[in-house]
Design an enzyme around this catalytic site. Structure first.
Site, short mmCIF file in Angstrom:
data_model
loop_
_atom_site.label_atom_id
_atom_site.label_comp_id
_atom_site.label_asym_id
_atom_site.label_seq_id
_atom_site.Cartn_x
_atom_site.Cartn_y
_atom_site.Cartn_z
N ASN A 156 0.80 -1.22 0.00
CA ASN A 156 0.00 0.00 0.00
C ASN A 156 0.83 1.28 0.00
OD1 ASN A 156 -2.24 -1.57 -0.16
ND2 ASN A 156 -2.85 -1.35 1.99
N CYS A 176 -17.24 -4.60 -4.19
CA CYS A 176 -15.99 -5.14 -3.67
C CYS A 176 -16.34 -6.03 -2.50
CB CYS A 176 -15.11 -3.96 -3.29
SG CYS A 176 -14.05 -4.17 -1.89
N ARG A 216 -17.39 0.66 -0.44
CA ARG A 216 -16.14 1.39 -0.71
C ARG A 216 -16.27 2.41 -1.84
NH1 ARG A 216 -11.10 -2.47 -0.77
NH2 ARG A 216 -10.04 -0.54 -0.24
N ASP A 253 -6.84 -3.82 8.42
CA ASP A 253 -6.18 -4.85 7.63
C ASP A 253 -5.57 -5.97 8.48
OD1 ASP A 253 -6.92 -3.58 5.34
OD2 ASP A 253 -4.97 -2.63 4.98
#
Ligand code: EPU
Length: 434
Positions: free
Chosen positions: A29, A123, A128, A321
């Site tokens: 990321n 998603c 999102r 995450d």
């Protein structure tokens, strides 16, 4: 080199105790916005520590399709040149598979005055939307329309705009990671000053600021809630130096969770303790021993973990995450752990699969309750998204017997050679087709 097949699976023989050193790759990321940043200049941008994962491959394909040339002198390195851009479009097929494709919108719009980016669509971890990105660019003077499923953004070439975005104050209602990055990327070449209020404070955002500064951008405040960018006329490349992206805190957290829940002892080499602090605090509370040093982060699991409560939040809160991996860990902890997911709705798809291994989990809206410790038993399970897959692998390591984790392509999006890293830590795991 072996090219993973779409329907590869992992076969895990458990239980096992993990011990040894896990070499942590560069952060996916952080690498994604860094690759998008190459679009901002006609000079060469040199990057290092780029992880070998599917999402990075997708981003490289996306920007090479726009005309960016990429040279890879060594694994993990990339020298990019966006000298001859032939297209400013990110198509549906790419954006559909990787939402982070939206990161090309800011650079394209600010350097070329126009971009077409497909709307991402649904998603696995929720709706999102990208409305905050769009509103921010509108506030900077872009005209935006949705045409045939695409976001079409452009800056008027006539009048005071003359093809350039205008700096302004953007106040995000909630911190958005890629939204903050997209505005930062765009604001580097905008006219005047852009101030981002309620900016995301994630380490990956700060890493992007470091890269952009090395290209001549004027940015202050990264890592805090207020970021200021003074636009410049052009950006240069990274010159003789190279920007190495930071270590992946989520990959590191995944191996450290595996160590904690298997009573193991793992050093996540090169992991940055500060970036992981919200997660490490929970591991300590659960009874694991945590050592942070220049070499990385080492975690030793206790005989039995204690239950803990977590609530996901933007950095420096507990990262969403790592929520799925924590849930796998909580199945092995004594007592009742409560999890509250505040960032994404529908990010509990792993719970039902963990239950197939014998976990005791109930879900009510954004809250999950995990009762442990449970003796897990190997079974076939199916991965649904990147972090959910990681949770299933962790549970498979703790489970008795064979666990087959199907649809490992989700895992390959963000974990580099996970089976090899786990094998090096003593796990019995192998990749098989279908
Ligand atoms: N949001 C909106 N509108 C927007 C943008 C975001 O409502 O225009 C909402 C989201 O729906 C969510 C919240 O704001 O409820 C925060 O989302 P954010 O924008 O921060 O997420 P993101 O930028 O799309 C990045 C990571 C994700 C990670 C989140 C949160 C990248 C490429 N992706 O996504 O990583 O979960 O931040 O930390 O940086 C992963 O690696 O597995 C992953 C999903």
């Amino acid at each position: 080199m072996y090219t993973p097949l779409a329907l590869d699976a992992f076969i895990i023989e458990g239980p096992c105790r993990l011990s040894g050193i896990a070499g942590i790759s560069g952060a996916k990321n952080a690498a994604l916005p860094a690759l998008a940043a190459s679009l901002l200049t006609s000079d060469q941008v040199s990057l290092g520590n780029i992880p070998h994962v599917a999402d990075i491959k997708t981003m490289k394909q996306l920007i090479t399709g726009m005309g960016v040339s990429i040279q890879e002198a060594a694994p993990g390195q990339a020298s990019l040149s966006a000298h001859h851009i032939t297209s400013t479009e990110a198509g549906y097929d790419t954006v559909r598979t990787m939402r982070a494709s939206i990161l090309v919108l800011g650079p394209l719009l600010s350097r070329f005055g126009e971009a077409w980016v497909s709307l991402p669509g649904g998603c696995a971890i929720g709706v999102r939307p990208v409305d905050l990105h769009i509103k921010a660019f509108e506030a900077m003077g872009a005209r935006i329309a949705v045409e045939k499923g695409y976001i079409h953004a452009h800056v008027s070439r006539i009048g005071p705009q003359a093809g350039r975005l205008q700096g302004t104050t953007i106040t995000f209602p909630n911190p958005t990671v890629t939204g903050t990055e997209n505005v930062m990327l765009a604001a580097t070449l905008a006219r005047g000053k852009t101030r981002i209020e309620n900016a995301a404070r994630e380490p990956e955002v700060a890493d992007l600021a470091v890269l952009l500064r090395s290209m001549g951008a004027a940015i202050l405040g990264e890592g805090t809630s207020t970021i200021e960018i003074e636009g410049v006329d052009t950006l240069r490349g990274t010159g003789a130096s190279r920007h190495d992206v930071i270590a992946d805190r989520i990959e590191a957290g995944t191996y450290l969770a595996a160590a904690a829940m298997t009573g193991g002892d793992v050093l996540a080499a090169r992991a940055r303790g500060n970036d992981l602090e919200p997660f490490l605090a929970v591991l300590r509370k659960a009874g694991a021993e945590v050592d942070v040093s220049d070499a990385g982060v080492r975690v030793r699991g206790p005989k039995t973990l204690e239950a803990c409560n977590i609530e996901t939040a933007p950095h420096p809160g507990f990262p969403t995450d790592l929520q799925a991996q924590f849930m796998a860990l909580a199945t092995q902890a004594r007592g009742t752990s409560h999890i509250t997911e505040t960032i994404f709705e529908n990010r509990y798809l792993h719970a039902i699969e963990l239950a197939r291994l014998g976990a005791d989990i109930s879900i009510e809206g954004p809250r999950a309750t995990v009762r442990g410790p449970r003796k897990l038993q190997g079974a076939p399970v199916t991965a649904s998204d990147l972090r959910a897959s990681a949770a299933l692998v962790l549970a498979g390591l703790a489970a008795e017997g064979e666990t087959r984790v199907r649809r490992i392509y989700h895992l390959d999006r963000g974990y580099s050679e996970m089976e090899k890293k786990l094998q090096a830590l003593g796990a019995k795991v192998r990749r098989v087709p279908g």
